[in-house]
Design a protein around this motif. Structure first.
Motif, PDB file in Angstrom:
ATOM      1  N   ASP A 141       0.841  -1.192   0.000  1.00 28.63           N
ATOM      2  CA  ASP A 141       0.000   0.000   0.000  1.00 28.63           C
ATOM      3  C   ASP A 141       0.875   1.240   0.000  1.00 28.63           C
ATOM      4  O   ASP A 141       1.738   1.391   0.854  1.00 28.63           O
ATOM      5  CB  ASP A 141      -0.926  -0.032   1.236  1.00 28.63           C
ATOM      6  N   LYS A 142       0.655   2.087  -0.946  1.00 28.77           N
ATOM      7  CA  LYS A 142       1.383   3.355  -1.057  1.00 28.77           C
ATOM      8  C   LYS A 142       2.894   3.181  -0.927  1.00 28.77           C
ATOM      9  O   LYS A 142       3.547   3.842  -0.114  1.00 28.77           O
ATOM     10  CB  LYS A 142       0.886   4.333   0.015  1.00 28.77           C
ATOM     11  N   GLY A 143       3.418   2.244  -1.694  1.00 29.87           N
ATOM     12  CA  GLY A 143       4.867   2.047  -1.702  1.00 29.87           C
ATOM     13  C   GLY A 143       5.416   1.351  -0.470  1.00 29.87           C
ATOM     14  O   GLY A 143       6.619   1.238  -0.278  1.00 29.87           O
ATOM     15  N   MET A 144       4.525   0.875   0.391  1.00 28.36           N
ATOM     16  CA  MET A 144       4.953   0.222   1.628  1.00 28.36           C
ATOM     17  C   MET A 144       4.540  -1.249   1.603  1.00 28.36           C
ATOM     18  O   MET A 144       3.359  -1.575   1.462  1.00 28.36           O
ATOM     19  CB  MET A 144       4.296   0.946   2.805  1.00 28.36           C
ATOM     20  N   LEU A 145       5.548  -2.117   1.722  1.00 25.72           N
ATOM     21  CA  LEU A 145       5.268  -3.552   1.757  1.00 25.72           C
ATOM     22  C   LEU A 145       5.175  -3.973   3.228  1.00 25.72           C
ATOM     23  O   LEU A 145       6.072  -3.699   4.016  1.00 25.72           O
ATOM     24  CB  LEU A 145       6.396  -4.328   1.079  1.00 25.72           C
ATOM     25  N   THR A 146       4.076  -4.605   3.581  1.00 27.90           N
ATOM     26  CA  THR A 146       3.896  -5.049   4.967  1.00 27.90           C
ATOM     27  C   THR A 146       3.774  -6.564   5.004  1.00 27.90           C
ATOM     28  O   THR A 146       3.002  -7.155   4.250  1.00 27.90           O
ATOM     29  CB  THR A 146       2.617  -4.422   5.578  1.00 27.90           C
ATOM     30  N   ILE A 147       4.593  -7.187   5.853  1.00 32.03           N
ATOM     31  CA  ILE A 147       4.379  -8.614   6.109  1.00 32.03           C
ATOM     32  C   ILE A 147       3.927  -8.735   7.557  1.00 32.03           C
ATOM     33  O   ILE A 147       4.484  -8.121   8.459  1.00 32.03           O
ATOM     34  CB  ILE A 147       5.620  -9.507   5.800  1.00 32.03           C
ATOM     35  N   ARG A 148       2.892  -9.483   7.732  1.00 30.37           N
ATOM     36  CA  ARG A 148       2.244  -9.571   9.031  1.00 30.37           C
ATOM     37  C   ARG A 148       1.794 -11.001   9.219  1.00 30.37           C
ATOM     38  O   ARG A 148       1.415 -11.683   8.272  1.00 30.37           O
ATOM     39  CB  ARG A 148       1.014  -8.651   9.017  1.00 30.37           C
ATOM     40  N   GLY A 149       1.837 -11.477  10.430  1.00 28.58           N
ATOM     41  CA  GLY A 149       1.384 -12.841  10.665  1.00 28.58           C
ATOM     42  C   GLY A 149       1.339 -13.144  12.138  1.00 28.58           C
ATOM     43  O   GLY A 149       1.629 -12.285  12.977  1.00 28.58           O
ATOM     44  N   GLU A 150       0.993 -14.367  12.412  1.00 28.71           N
ATOM     45  CA  GLU A 150       0.895 -14.748  13.809  1.00 28.71           C
ATOM     46  C   GLU A 150       1.351 -16.189  13.998  1.00 28.71           C
ATOM     47  O   GLU A 150       0.945 -17.093  13.276  1.00 28.71           O
ATOM     48  CB  GLU A 150      -0.552 -14.604  14.299  1.00 28.71           C
ATOM     49  N   ARG A 151       2.233 -16.378  14.969  1.00 30.32           N
ATOM     50  CA  ARG A 151       2.631 -17.739  15.314  1.00 30.32           C
ATOM     51  C   ARG A 151       1.774 -18.156  16.491  1.00 30.32           C
ATOM     52  O   ARG A 151       1.833 -17.563  17.566  1.00 30.32           O
ATOM     53  CB  ARG A 151       4.106 -17.825  15.676  1.00 30.32           C
ATOM     54  N   PHE A 186       3.669 -10.811  14.424  1.00 31.15           N
ATOM     55  CA  PHE A 186       4.832 -10.062  13.949  1.00 31.15           C
ATOM     56  C   PHE A 186       4.358  -9.164  12.816  1.00 31.15           C
ATOM     57  O   PHE A 186       3.447  -9.511  12.075  1.00 31.15           O
ATOM     58  CB  PHE A 186       5.960 -10.985  13.466  1.00 31.15           C
ATOM     59  N   ILE A 187       4.957  -7.987  12.731  1.00 32.63           N
ATOM     60  CA  ILE A 187       4.650  -7.054  11.645  1.00 32.63           C
ATOM     61  C   ILE A 187       5.965  -6.399  11.228  1.00 32.63           C
ATOM     62  O   ILE A 187       6.731  -5.955  12.085  1.00 32.63           O
ATOM     63  CB  ILE A 187       3.681  -5.917  12.071  1.00 32.63           C
ATOM     64  N   ARG A 188       6.242  -6.375   9.942  1.00 37.24           N
ATOM     65  CA  ARG A 188       7.400  -5.597   9.472  1.00 37.24           C
ATOM     66  C   ARG A 188       7.007  -4.857   8.213  1.00 37.24           C
ATOM     67  O   ARG A 188       6.255  -5.365   7.386  1.00 37.24           O
ATOM     68  CB  ARG A 188       8.614  -6.508   9.197  1.00 37.24           C
ATOM     69  N   ARG A 189       7.521  -3.655   8.095  1.00 38.67           N
ATOM     70  CA  ARG A 189       7.180  -2.820   6.945  1.00 38.67           C
ATOM     71  C   ARG A 189       8.434  -2.337   6.248  1.00 38.67           C
ATOM     72  O   ARG A 189       9.409  -1.988   6.901  1.00 38.67           O
ATOM     73  CB  ARG A 189       6.399  -1.590   7.403  1.00 38.67           C
ATOM     74  N   PHE A 190       8.383  -2.367   4.938  1.00 38.89           N
ATOM     75  CA  PHE A 190       9.521  -1.900   4.154  1.00 38.89           C
ATOM     76  C   PHE A 190       9.030  -0.914   3.100  1.00 38.89           C
ATOM     77  O   PHE A 190       8.047  -1.175   2.411  1.00 38.89           O
ATOM     78  CB  PHE A 190      10.198  -3.084   3.451  1.00 38.89           C
ATOM     79  N   THR A 191       9.728   0.192   3.003  1.00 37.24           N
ATOM     80  CA  THR A 191       9.374   1.157   1.962  1.00 37.24           C
ATOM     81  C   THR A 191      10.106   0.764   0.679  1.00 37.24           C
ATOM     82  O   THR A 191      11.313   0.557   0.696  1.00 37.24           O
ATOM     83  CB  THR A 191       9.805   2.578   2.383  1.00 37.24           C
TER      84      THR A 191
END
Lengths: 163, 148
Positions: free
Chosen positions: B70-80, B101-106
């Motif tokens: 979204d808007k140039g931002m890649l988000t990986i999100r999940g749950e263990r 866990f959540i991590r975002r990369f522009t």
């Protein structure tokens, strides 16, 4: 407060903080040694190997039930055939290797947080187990080792007969 | 008098260098998001035509991982999730971290957001982000209003 005593205090703070961190993480903190395929690195793999950390977290979980000991180890991206698992002196020894995927030799790495190479983790077992009857499986990057307890270690519930 | 015989900053530098790559919290890292209870390690590779992200996410079902752009931002999100509840008796060791866990990369704006693909195998998430075809420079004709 003089500069030297201030520095001394900072140093002690770092030392104690570092010790606490090490104590808490040291179990899972695992050294990765370069794998035997390191000499076949192409340009981008060599860049990855040089910049990736030489330590990684191999988190383990160990549970004891009445009949067995179950160990789960997080080891993503490994070849299940390459695991080397043995029981020695009431310790579980797990060795493995995380190889660099060489799907393309082009490119350059911007972020390198994953560790590559050989690792070994030794976990003390809470009970005597029958190593030759151990079973291992690998699913979603988690290695599960089920070790049946030795006859002598099995807890038996003895019911007291009333009279 | 010797002011200091040991250099605390040198030790800090060393920790930063050796351990920094493992603990994004030790770095000035903007990829972490509040509410994340653990941080998966990632590698990001740039090739001629794409970016490839690899993330170590062992023990998380592919259905429990979300990848969004979204808007140039890649988000990986999940749950263990716990395979069993660790609150029960018999645990001798619990080093594994559970939860979200959540991590975002522009990403540079030149990626083809429509064609991002993600696969998961042996606990490794692989996200392929194709670069957008370079925009052909558009020539804009300068209209002139010739006035006598």
């Amino acid at each position: 407060m003089s500069i030297s005593s201030g520095l001394e205090r900072t140093w002690q703070g770092i030392q104690s903080g570092w010790r606490t961190l090490m104590e808490r993480a040291s179990n899972a903190l695992t050294r990765f040694m370069p794998g035997e395929d390191a000499d076949q690195d192409d340009r981008s793999s060599a860049q990855l190997r040089a910049s990736s950390p030489s330590w990684g977290l191999i988190a383990a979980e160990m549970k004891e039930t009445a009949k067995d000991v179950v160990v789960r180890i997080e080891a993503p991206g490994m070849d299940p055939d390459k695991f080397d698992i043995e029981v020695r002196d009431q310790h579980l020894v797990v060795r493995g290797e995380k190889r660099i995927e060489r799907d393309s030799d082009e490119g350059r790495y911007h972020v390198t947080e994953r560790a590559y190479g050989y690792f070994e983790r030794i976990l003390p077992l809470p009970a005597e187990v029958e190593g030759d009857k151990a079973k291992a499986s690998y699913k979603r990057g988690v290695l599960t080792v089920r070790l049946p307890k030795h006859e002598s270690a099995i807890t038996r519930k003895i019911s007291v007969q009333g009279r | 008098m010797t002011l200091i015989t040991r250099d605390p900053w040198k030790l800090l530098d060393q920790i930063q260098r050796e351990m920094g790559p493992m603990f994004p919290a030790l770095r000035d890292d903007e990829t972490q998001v509040e509410g994340s209870s653990w941080v998966p390690a990632v590698d990001i590779k740039e090739e001629d035509d794409k970016y490839v992200l690899y993330a170590d996410i062992p023990g998380v079902a592919p259905n429990d991982i979300d990848v969004t752009m979204d808007k140039g931002m890649l988000t990986i999100r999940g749950e263990r999730k716990h395979e069993q509840t660790t609150a029960e008796k018999g645990y001798h060791r619990t080093e594994r971290q559970h939860g979200v866990f959540i991590r975002r990369f522009t990403l540079p704006e030149t990626v083809d957001a429509e064609n991002i693909s993600a696969t998961s195998q042996d606990g490794v998430l692989q996200v392929v982000i194709p670069k957008a075809a370079p925009a052909t420079p558009k020539k804009i004709k300068v209209a002139t209003t010739e006035e006598g």
